[in-house]
Design a protein around this motif. Structure first.
Motif, short mmCIF file in Angstrom:
data_model
loop_
_atom_site.label_atom_id
_atom_site.label_comp_id
_atom_site.label_asym_id
_atom_site.label_seq_id
_atom_site.Cartn_x
_atom_site.Cartn_y
_atom_site.Cartn_z
N UNK A 48 12.79 10.30 -24.34
CA UNK A 48 12.24 10.25 -25.69
C UNK A 48 13.06 11.07 -26.68
N UNK A 49 13.58 12.20 -26.23
CA UNK A 49 14.27 13.13 -27.13
C UNK A 49 15.79 13.05 -27.08
N UNK A 50 16.35 12.40 -26.08
CA UNK A 50 17.80 12.40 -25.89
C UNK A 50 18.32 10.97 -25.75
N UNK A 51 19.01 10.52 -26.74
CA UNK A 51 19.58 9.18 -26.67
C UNK A 51 20.78 9.17 -25.73
N UNK A 52 20.78 8.23 -24.82
CA UNK A 52 21.94 8.07 -23.95
C UNK A 52 22.98 7.23 -24.67
N UNK A 53 22.57 6.13 -25.23
CA UNK A 53 23.50 5.21 -25.88
C UNK A 53 24.12 5.78 -27.15
N UNK A 54 23.37 6.64 -27.85
CA UNK A 54 23.86 7.18 -29.12
C UNK A 54 24.16 8.68 -29.03
N UNK A 55 24.55 9.13 -27.85
CA UNK A 55 24.87 10.55 -27.67
C UNK A 55 26.11 10.91 -28.48
N UNK A 56 26.15 12.17 -28.88
CA UNK A 56 27.28 12.66 -29.67
C UNK A 56 28.45 12.96 -28.74
N UNK A 57 29.30 12.00 -28.53
CA UNK A 57 30.48 12.18 -27.69
C UNK A 57 30.34 11.50 -26.34
N UNK A 58 31.49 11.12 -25.80
CA UNK A 58 31.51 10.40 -24.52
C UNK A 58 31.11 11.29 -23.34
N UNK A 59 31.45 12.57 -23.40
CA UNK A 59 31.07 13.48 -22.31
C UNK A 59 29.56 13.62 -22.20
N UNK A 60 28.90 13.80 -23.34
CA UNK A 60 27.45 13.93 -23.35
C UNK A 60 26.79 12.62 -22.91
N UNK A 61 27.35 11.52 -23.34
CA UNK A 61 26.84 10.20 -22.95
C UNK A 61 26.93 10.03 -21.43
N UNK A 62 28.07 10.41 -20.86
CA UNK A 62 28.27 10.28 -19.41
C UNK A 62 27.33 11.21 -18.64
N UNK A 63 27.12 12.40 -19.17
CA UNK A 63 26.22 13.35 -18.51
C UNK A 63 24.79 12.84 -18.52
N UNK A 64 24.35 12.34 -19.66
CA UNK A 64 22.98 11.81 -19.74
C UNK A 64 22.81 10.57 -18.86
N UNK A 65 23.82 9.74 -18.80
CA UNK A 65 23.77 8.57 -17.93
C UNK A 65 23.67 9.01 -16.47
N UNK A 66 24.39 10.05 -16.11
CA UNK A 66 24.31 10.58 -14.74
C UNK A 66 22.91 11.11 -14.43
N UNK A 67 22.27 11.74 -15.41
CA UNK A 67 20.89 12.20 -15.23
C UNK A 67 19.95 11.02 -14.98
N UNK A 68 20.13 9.96 -15.74
CA UNK A 68 19.31 8.76 -15.58
C UNK A 68 19.51 8.16 -14.19
N UNK A 69 20.76 8.04 -13.77
CA UNK A 69 21.06 7.46 -12.46
C UNK A 69 20.54 8.34 -11.32
#
Length: 90
Positions: A48-69
């Motif tokens: 709800x609070x952290x966008x994966x697709x619209x994260x600020x930067x590719x590193x943050x996006x990859x980290x959030x995607x890893x959390x989801x997985x």
């Protein structure tokens, strides 16, 4: 909110091994169910609070995607341990 919810989810994921080890020895399989429910609540808050697709930067996006997985893998494994099969896709 974003860092707090991500940290809570990560802490929840880290607790998995201890819950799996402890539940059978205590004859409390419901402990695994309660853990999974709480993990889902942490994931929901993070999502709800952290966008994966619209994260600020590719590193943050990859980290959030890893959390989801990782959350998906822990939930799938945990459900399997209590005899519930999961779908690969919906």
């Amino acid at each position: 909110w974003s860092q707090e919810s991500e940290r809570a989810l990560l802490n929840g994921l880290n607790a998995c091994h201890a819950v799996v080890e402890k539940s059978p020895g205590q004859y409390r399989p419901q402990g695994m169910c309660i853990y999974r429910y709480n993990l889902c609540r942490c994931f929901s808050r993070m999502f709800e609070h952290c966008s994966v697709a619209h994260a600020e930067g590719e590193d943050l996006k990859a980290t959030r995607l890893a959390l989801v997985q990782a959350t998906g893998a822990v939930l799938k494994t945990g459900l399997g341990l209590i005899g519930i099969r999961t779908l690969e896709k919906m």
